[in-house]
Enzyme design. Structure first.
Site, mmCIF file in Angstrom:
data_model
loop_
_atom_site.group_PDB
_atom_site.id
_atom_site.type_symbol
_atom_site.label_atom_id
_atom_site.label_comp_id
_atom_site.label_asym_id
_atom_site.label_seq_id
_atom_site.Cartn_x
_atom_site.Cartn_y
_atom_site.Cartn_z
ATOM 1 N N GLU A 137 0.820 -1.223 0.000
ATOM 2 C CA GLU A 137 0.000 0.000 0.000
ATOM 3 C C GLU A 137 0.847 1.264 0.000
ATOM 4 O O GLU A 137 0.440 2.290 -0.535
ATOM 5 C CB GLU A 137 -0.951 0.015 1.204
ATOM 6 N N PHE A 167 -10.898 -6.910 14.325
ATOM 7 C CA PHE A 167 -9.866 -7.425 13.428
ATOM 8 C C PHE A 167 -9.577 -6.393 12.336
ATOM 9 O O PHE A 167 -10.494 -5.854 11.723
ATOM 10 C CB PHE A 167 -10.330 -8.739 12.795
ATOM 11 N N GLN A 168 -8.318 -6.122 12.106
ATOM 12 C CA GLN A 168 -7.852 -5.144 11.122
ATOM 13 C C GLN A 168 -8.487 -3.768 11.329
ATOM 14 O O GLN A 168 -8.827 -3.080 10.377
ATOM 15 C CB GLN A 168 -8.060 -5.655 9.691
ATOM 16 N N LYS A 189 -17.206 -0.519 6.261
ATOM 17 C CA LYS A 189 -17.744 -1.556 5.382
ATOM 18 C C LYS A 189 -19.279 -1.545 5.349
ATOM 19 O O LYS A 189 -19.880 -1.741 4.293
ATOM 20 C CB LYS A 189 -17.235 -2.914 5.881
ATOM 21 N N MET A 236 24.687 8.276 1.647
ATOM 22 C CA MET A 236 24.627 9.605 2.245
ATOM 23 C C MET A 236 24.962 9.554 3.737
ATOM 24 O O MET A 236 25.690 10.408 4.244
ATOM 25 C CB MET A 236 23.240 10.222 2.022
#
Lengths: 163, 565
Positions: B49, B111-112, B161, B478
């Site tokens: 993502e 959940f999630q 949802k 760097m």
């Protein structure tokens, strides 16, 4: 320097978190913050007491404006205004101090709003300075608990802050 | 007719002109993905993502349109955070839609579940939790409006949802009603007049350009202003493509790894005109020693940028395109004064030319080992003028800024503010999705590349022929450079001494890989890579301890540059 700022915000989910997060994320001080809906229930008014130099105050003002839900920001510092704060003070009231507690309350035009056998709860309203003064005078009597609302402020005269 | 929330979302996106989405499916966005099957909108499935957000960001920077992302709740949403913060710091317009657990479960540690609205509050321009399907179309409309207007930025919509399956009558609002959001575009005319007078009176003017001038319109207005006054232009990393590097007035980049002549010019200037820039610490170095003799005019659309880091003598809040055009128009009213100003600043341009001659952007070429700067020069020489360049973050990014001659707006996509390693490959992916016919090149280091190398799979799957140039020094270069210069060469955790076979890595994903270690092979391999129809990794095994110079050590003044390593 101490500044009292009024912020008109859309009364939406999470708006308090946005303002509080802005102050914490950018390292600005909040001395006190009070918030409630205005006459228009879609708009809330926050009163924030903060401190900082001119540069920081300019940033606070601009950053508050930048929030999408912020409608207006007014810094009342140096303006003619009425500033009031309320405190509830639970103070010990023993036999030898009870009269003195009542006398102090009377001088400050404070009210006893709850009485228990050895304790009074006092309600006082005034400028933050006045509230601070009564707290100092009551302290030797034994303050058990104290809650202050933080100040709210309105400009003097007929002119109202517009949305 | 009633529609589900999920269908309404996709219809709103279509009405906003969205053609491409970047995302990754999951449990709380499964309804949206189901409806996507019947939608005309193309979806590009990244492998992470974070990469979806960088890809949408690259798409947005290359096109000027709003980039759009879909991710699921919980880990899907938290994976977008680095991408959103990157876009926020560089003012890139994005709309990120995250799934959320059903509203009755919010706050239950379901959940999630993650409070992504809370998490992203300080890194979005604004964000929303949709609590009622009736609010959805208004929220989407506002999100796009907020993302693309004023100072652009990312907006997140958290979409539970149960709201996705709830139904309502669909009606897309024609306008937005945001009483607290009214960006200033026009620029105060009296301030513009004052600015023009200051510019006409300046003896040693410098224009300092940032990412705010990235649009072609703003860049054109900028060029006109600079040419009218023959005022030298220094750019930030973000402002780099706004004026052609070869333009005689262009001084290149200022700041920590800026050119000697840009930093000296800013230090000795008597008027600094800051255009869409925000005086970042990498630009100013020590603030009290920054442009100490200069009056400062600051033009920016975001009032909070003005007087945040430095004192400003004349602020102008407004859209650069409009303000700069007003300035040019105002200057046209003073042709004699402008001619005199050009004449009187001639010695100043000569002085800068002398600095340029004594301290050009340079490196020591080699016949035996590949110099990273040489690769960048060759990439410029062999690529098309409209090629889009992305970078990761580190030495290769600074060498690209120093040695790649950009000549068009929106051709240099790099994470300037946040400095996000792993940005370049997915950003290139997004830019290539927007412009399938143009050359898109990710200039990378071996360290950064490995932060999002999984996106090779996306390139192959969606036939996005991005060319990746890895300048491999087997170091986190760097940080190693800082350790060399400031920590007595104690190379703590910066040595990447694993012989990664980047050719095999490319081939494992079904892409093409080349690897070279001799300078005389560089040109040939670039030609071969550019001739390939698909994605290619070019690995250049470069001089390991090459440093980026000049360098202003952190906290020093711009004229205290380290000029050699």
């Amino acid at each position: 320097m101490r500044h009292t700022i009024s912020v008109l915000v859309e009364n939406e989910f999470g708006v308090l978190a946005r303002v509080a997060g802005l102050f914490s994320g950018r390292g600005f001080n909040i001395e006190s913050l009070s918030v409630a809906p205005t006459l228009d229930p879609a708009v809330s008014r926050m009163t924030i007491v903060t401190c900082g130099d001119e540069r920081i105050l300019e940033q606070i003002n601009k950053q508050l404006h930048k929030l999408i839900n912020t409608i207006r920001v007014i810094d009342f510092t140096g303006q003619d205004c009425v500033e009031r704060e309320m405190a509830l003070i639970k103070v010990s009231a023993e036999e030898d101090t009870r009269a003195e507690v009542l006398r102090i309350a009377d001088i400050f035009r404070a009210k006893v709003v709850d009485v228990a056998p050895r304790c009074y709860t006092i309600e006082v309203t005034g400028t933050p300075g006045k509230v601070g003064a009564i707290v100092e005078l009551l302290r030797p009597m034994g303050i058990r608990e104290l809650v202050r609302t933080g100040p709210v402020v309105l400009g003097r005269g007929p002119k109202a802050v517009e949305k | 007719m009633k529609m589900t929330g999920s269908k309404i979302l996709l219809e709103c996106l279509r009405l906003e002109g969205v053609e491409t989405l970047f995302g990754f499916p999951g449990g709380t966005v499964i309804n949206i993905y189901d409806d996507l099957v019947d939608s005309p909108i193309r979806h590009i499935l990244t492998r992470h993502e974070q990469a979806a957000v960088h890809a949408a960001d690259g798409y947005a920077r290359a096109t000027g349109k709003v980039g759009v992302v879909i991710a699921t709740s919980g880990p899907g949403a938290t994976n977008t955070v680095t991408g959103i913060a990157t876009a926020y710091m560089d003012s890139v317009p994005l709309v990120v839609v995250t799934g959320q657990v059903p509203t009755p479960l919010i706050g239950n540690d379901a959940f999630q579940e993650a409070d992504i609205v809370g998490i992203t509050r300080p890194i979005t321009k604004h964000n929303y939790l949709v609590k009622d399907v009736k609010d959805l179309s208004r929220i989407v409309k506002e999100a796009f409006y907020i993302a693309r207007t004023g100072r652009p930025g990312p907006v997140l919509i958290d979409f539970p949802k149960d709201i996705q399956v709830a139904t309502t009558k669909f009606d897309y609002p024609a306008t937005v009603h945001l009483p607290g959001y009214k960006p200033t575009y026009s620029g105060n005319l009296r301030q513009v007049e004052k600015a023009v007078k200051m510019m006409l009176g300046a003896k040693r003017p410098v224009i300092y350009v940032g990412g705010g001038a990235s649009s072609p319109e703003a860049a054109a207005a900028l060029k006109q202003l600079a040419e009218t006054l023959e005022a030298p232009v220094a750019t930030t990393l973000m402002g780099m493509a706004s004026i052609p590097k070869r333009h005689p007035l262009c001084l290149g980049m200022l700041g920590m790894h800026g050119t000697y002549y840009a930093n000296m010019a800013v230090t000795e200037s008597d008027l600094l005109v800051a255009v869409g820039a925000r005086f970042d610490d990498r630009v100013t170095g020590s603030v009290p020693h920054f442009a100490p003799q200069a009056s400062i005019i600051h033009i920016d659309i975001d009032p909070t940028s003005i007087k945040k880091n430095v004192r400003v003598d004349l602020p102008i809040v407004g859209d650069l395109h409009e303000v700069l055009n007003k300035m040019v128009a105002k200057l046209a009213e003073y042709p004699q004064e402008a001619a005199r100003a050009r004449e009187e600043t001639g010695f100043w341009r000569q002085r800068i030319a002398a600095w340029r001659e004594s301290h050009p952007v340079h490196y020591t070429p080699s016949n035996s080992v590949i110099k990273p700067q040489f690769v960048i020069e060759k990439l410029r020489e062999l690529s098309a003028e409209d090629a889009i360049i992305t970078t990761e973050v580190g030495q290769h990014q600074m060498w690209t800024a120093q040695f790649f001659d950009f000549c068009r707006p929106r051709t240099f996509l790099t994470s300037g503010g946040l400095g996000t390693m792993g940005y370049g490959l997915p950003a290139a992916l997004g830019a290539q999705a927007a412009f399938p016919e143009r050359q898109v090149i990710d200039i990378s280091g071996d360290g950064s590349f490995q932060m999002n190398s999984q996106e090779l799979a996306t390139l192959v799957q969606f036939k996005l022929p991005v060319k990746i140039a890895i300048l491999n020094n087997n170091y986190l270069g760097m940080v190693r450079q800082w350790q060399q210069l400031f920590f007595q060469r104690r190379y703590s955790q910066t040595v990447l001494d694993v012989p990664i076979d980047f050719v095999k890595l490319a081939e494992a994903y079904g892409a093409v890989g080349f690897s070279v270690s001799r300078p005389d092979e560089v040109e040939d391999v670039i030609r071969r890579a550019f001739a390939e129809p698909g994605p290619v990794i070019m690995e250049f095994k470069v001089e390991r301890e090459e440093n980026v110079i000049p360098m202003v050590p952190a906290g020093k003044a711009l004229n205290e540059m380290v000029l050699s390593s």
